[in-house]
Structures are given as C-alpha cells and as structure tokens.
Design a protein around this motif. Structure first.
Motif, short mmCIF file in Angstrom:
data_model
loop_
_atom_site.label_atom_id
_atom_site.label_comp_id
_atom_site.label_asym_id
_atom_site.label_seq_id
_atom_site.Cartn_x
_atom_site.Cartn_y
_atom_site.Cartn_z
N ALA A 62 -1.83 -5.72 -1.63
CA ALA A 62 -0.56 -6.45 -1.58
C ALA A 62 0.09 -6.31 -0.22
O ALA A 62 -0.03 -5.27 0.45
N ASP A 78 6.67 -6.80 1.23
CA ASP A 78 7.75 -7.76 1.48
C ASP A 78 8.97 -7.19 0.77
O ASP A 78 9.37 -7.65 -0.30
N HIS A 94 9.69 -6.03 -2.53
CA HIS A 94 8.58 -6.44 -3.38
C HIS A 94 7.25 -6.24 -2.67
O HIS A 94 7.18 -6.04 -1.46
N ARG A 128 3.73 -8.45 -2.40
CA ARG A 128 3.17 -9.77 -2.66
C ARG A 128 1.65 -9.64 -2.71
O ARG A 128 1.00 -9.35 -1.71
N CYS A 129 1.06 -9.83 -3.89
CA CYS A 129 -0.37 -9.64 -4.06
C CYS A 129 -1.17 -10.69 -3.30
O CYS A 129 -0.79 -11.87 -3.25
N ASN A 146 -1.75 -13.43 5.67
CA ASN A 146 -0.66 -14.38 5.41
C ASN A 146 -1.13 -15.59 4.60
O ASN A 146 -0.39 -16.13 3.77
N ALA A 148 -1.49 -14.32 0.84
CA ALA A 148 -0.33 -13.72 0.17
C ALA A 148 0.37 -14.72 -0.72
O ALA A 148 1.56 -15.03 -0.55
N THR A 149 -0.35 -15.22 -1.71
CA THR A 149 0.18 -16.24 -2.61
C THR A 149 0.23 -15.76 -4.06
O THR A 149 0.56 -16.52 -4.96
N PRO A 176 1.30 -12.97 -7.30
CA PRO A 176 2.59 -12.60 -7.89
C PRO A 176 3.29 -11.50 -7.10
O PRO A 176 2.65 -10.68 -6.43
N ALA A 177 4.62 -11.47 -7.18
CA ALA A 177 5.42 -10.42 -6.56
C ALA A 177 5.67 -9.31 -7.58
O ALA A 177 5.97 -9.57 -8.75
#
Length: 340
Positions: free
Chosen positions: A16, A19, A22, A24-25, A51, A54-55, A57-58
């Motif tokens: 992850a 961020d 959080h 970000r997985c 980057n 990094a889409t 779940p948070a």
C-alpha cells in the motif's frame, strides 16, 4: 517522499501507498519484492509504477498502526519463501557520536590519564580523511559487519529478543538501505527505511574482537519504505519507554552531511564483492548510528519499548524488548553425520 508499506491479514498480503491518514492499496501487488523485480525487469520507474497501481481500496492507517485492525504491518521488504536470499549487514563508525561511544567502550579498563587512541577511532579517522572522495573516485573502506539473513528481520511492533546466551541487548537507531540485485548483477537501491540495528553492546565491551558476535541478533526495519529518500541531512529521535514512561530519549542526526563517508562510498565498498551481487538477492544495509542509550549508561529491561523516528521517513518504528530465560542456555550438541 513516496512511502510504501507491506501489510497482511489472515488471507493475503498487500502493498500500500501511504496517503495519511490512509493506506492506498496497489492493485494486484502482494509484495514489494515482486513490485521492484517487475520494475527492474521492464526498466520501469518504481515511483511511476506505484502511482499507476495505487487504485485499490483505502484502509485506515491509524487502525493498523494501533493494532485494532485485522491487517498487520510487515517488514517493508521480505522474501517469504526464501529468507536466506536476504543479506542483512551494516556499516559502523560512520557518525561522530558512535565513534565516541565505541572509543569509550573500548577504553573502559584504561588507567592512564592520556587515553590511547583505539583501533576503532583510527578506523573512524580514516573515514574522516578519505571517506568522501570526489565523484567517480574510490574512498577509504568503512567498517563492515554481518548480521544474518532475512530470518532475523522482525516487523514493527514485534519483540526484539535477547537470547539466553547473550549478555545484553540495546537499540541502534539508524537508516537502512534496501537493495535488489538485477538479473545482470547490478545493485538497485529500491529505497530506505527506519531501522533498529539491535546489538549486544555489553558483550562487545568485554573485548572489541567480540564485535562480530555482538551483531548476530534480531533487528527491525520499517514500518515504511521510502522509495525516493533525501539522504542529505536527516533529523530524528530515539526513545526508550519503561512502564509507559519515557526512560531516555535523544535527538539524533544522520544522512551524508552528518557522516564521515558518502553514500556512494558506502555502497561501492559493500557491492564491490562479487558475492554481494547475486541476481535476485536482497540486501538490507544499516548505515550506522549517531548515539546509543548504552553509551549513556542505560541498561534495557524486559518489556521496555524502543522507538525510533526520522523526519520524512513515516511513522515511528516501535519494538518491545524481550529477554529469554538464562536457564534456556543449553550446550549445543553437534551430531556426526556418520552416526546416522
């Protein structure tokens, strides 16, 4: 700075992007080792690839860090199926504070008013004189030590254990470089992280030739891997807590501006050995400590907590200390293979 963590629950591991507050997985990424290997293989920028991925779940970083989540923090680098392919090592006598602590440690029995210079201080002064060569040149070699393979790496919040045979255990607050060797043998620095290069300073103090054995202990890194670190000058703090209270703390400095050796010189002298350039292997290399609680007369006890933080390197690395029962120190019997 771009920072990654490795986390796992009962089902799987994930990588992850930090961020705050959080995590970000990264989509379909289960380990930093696999992520970095793919980037090396495809000649892709690690930051760019992170980057792009990094889409996922948070997840609440606070819940994971405080231990109330099903997810747990792992070391920021591992090879779960082959920990023996990770070499853990370090460089000593790189910071002025550590050199003074070592000098005092090795002079404990000196009685003359004008104390002689020790081999440790000679090594440190060699680094001061020639550890920062001009670009493209090779400088003086630093002190180097071996700690173990990947089995000794403990994740954040896991205990660092003083084994029954040991005399002591104490923190060493450092930055560690994380490297992956490419298929063609080229070392790739994939990032840096906070490290606790845990050692047996009491055993070393008995005789400086015990240094090698004093380093063969568990250690910890993390929780975050900084993949684009600024190693020029880094401020931090190391703290020892006992029964919920601060027993000792100190501001510390690291980075090239605060060291006798340049990063390029440290890396050259580590990877000049062909055996340190085995494709697919990982290196965790500690760059040395500024100050030790042991050097100020602190003896850690079972249940103490060690906390290390550095500016811009993410959340602090925390580990409790555990001391094995001395009665568990048994003679190791070696079985001759001819007897089977």
């Amino acid at each position: 700075m771009t920072r990654l963590v490795q986390i796992a629950d009962a089902n799987a591991g994930r990588v992850a992007l930090v961020d705050e507050p959080h995590l970000r997985c990264l989509a379909e990424v289960t380990s930093i080792y696999e992520l970095a290997s793919e980037c090396i293989r495809t000649n892709t920028s690690l930051i760019q690839h992170v980057n792009e991925l990094a889409t996922g779940p948070a997840i609440s970083y606070d819940e994971i860090y405080s231990g109330v989540s099903d997810w747990q923090l792992l070391s920021p680098i591992d090879i779960p199926q082959a920990p023996e392919r990770i070499l853990v090592s370090g460089t000593g006598l790189t910071h002025l504070g550590s050199a003074k602590d070592r000098q005092d440690m090795h002079l404990q029995t000196a009685t003359q008013p004008d104390k002689p210079i020790t081999d440790s201080m000679r090594m440190f002064e060699l680094g001061l004189a020639a550890g920062r060569p001009p670009e493209g040149a090779i400088g003086a070699p630093p002190e180097w030590f071996y700690k173990g393979n990947g089995t000794i790496l403990q994740p954040p919040f896991a205990p660092l254990t003083v084994p029954a045979h040991a005399e002591d255990g104490g923190e060493e607050a450092e930055i560690a470089g994380i490297y992956l060797i490419a298929p063609d043998g080229t070392p790739n620095r994939i990032g840096m992280c906070i490290g606790n290069e845990f050692s047996d300073h009491k055993f070393e103090r008995c005789n400086y030739l015990n240094l090698a054995g004093s380093k063969l202990r568990q250690c910890s890194i993390g929780p975050e891997l900084v993949i684009d670190p600024d190693f020029h000058s880094i401020s931090g703090e190391v703290r020892i807590e006992r029964n919920g209270n601060t027993l000792w703390s100190k501001k510390i400095e690291t980075g090239e501006e605060n060291m006798a050796h340049s990063l390029a010189n440290l890396e050259h002298h580590h990877f000049k050995f062909a055996g340190h350039r085995t494709p697919g292997h990982v290196h965790v290399h500690y760059f040395g400590a500024h100050s030790l609680s042991f050097g100020e007369g602190i003896a850690l006890e079972d249940g103490d907590w060690m906390q290390i933080s550095f500016d811009n390197f993410g959340r602090p690395l925390r580990n409790p200390l555990r001391i094995e029962d001395k009665t568990a120190n048994h003679l190791i019997h070696v079985q001759p293979c001819a007897n089977y």
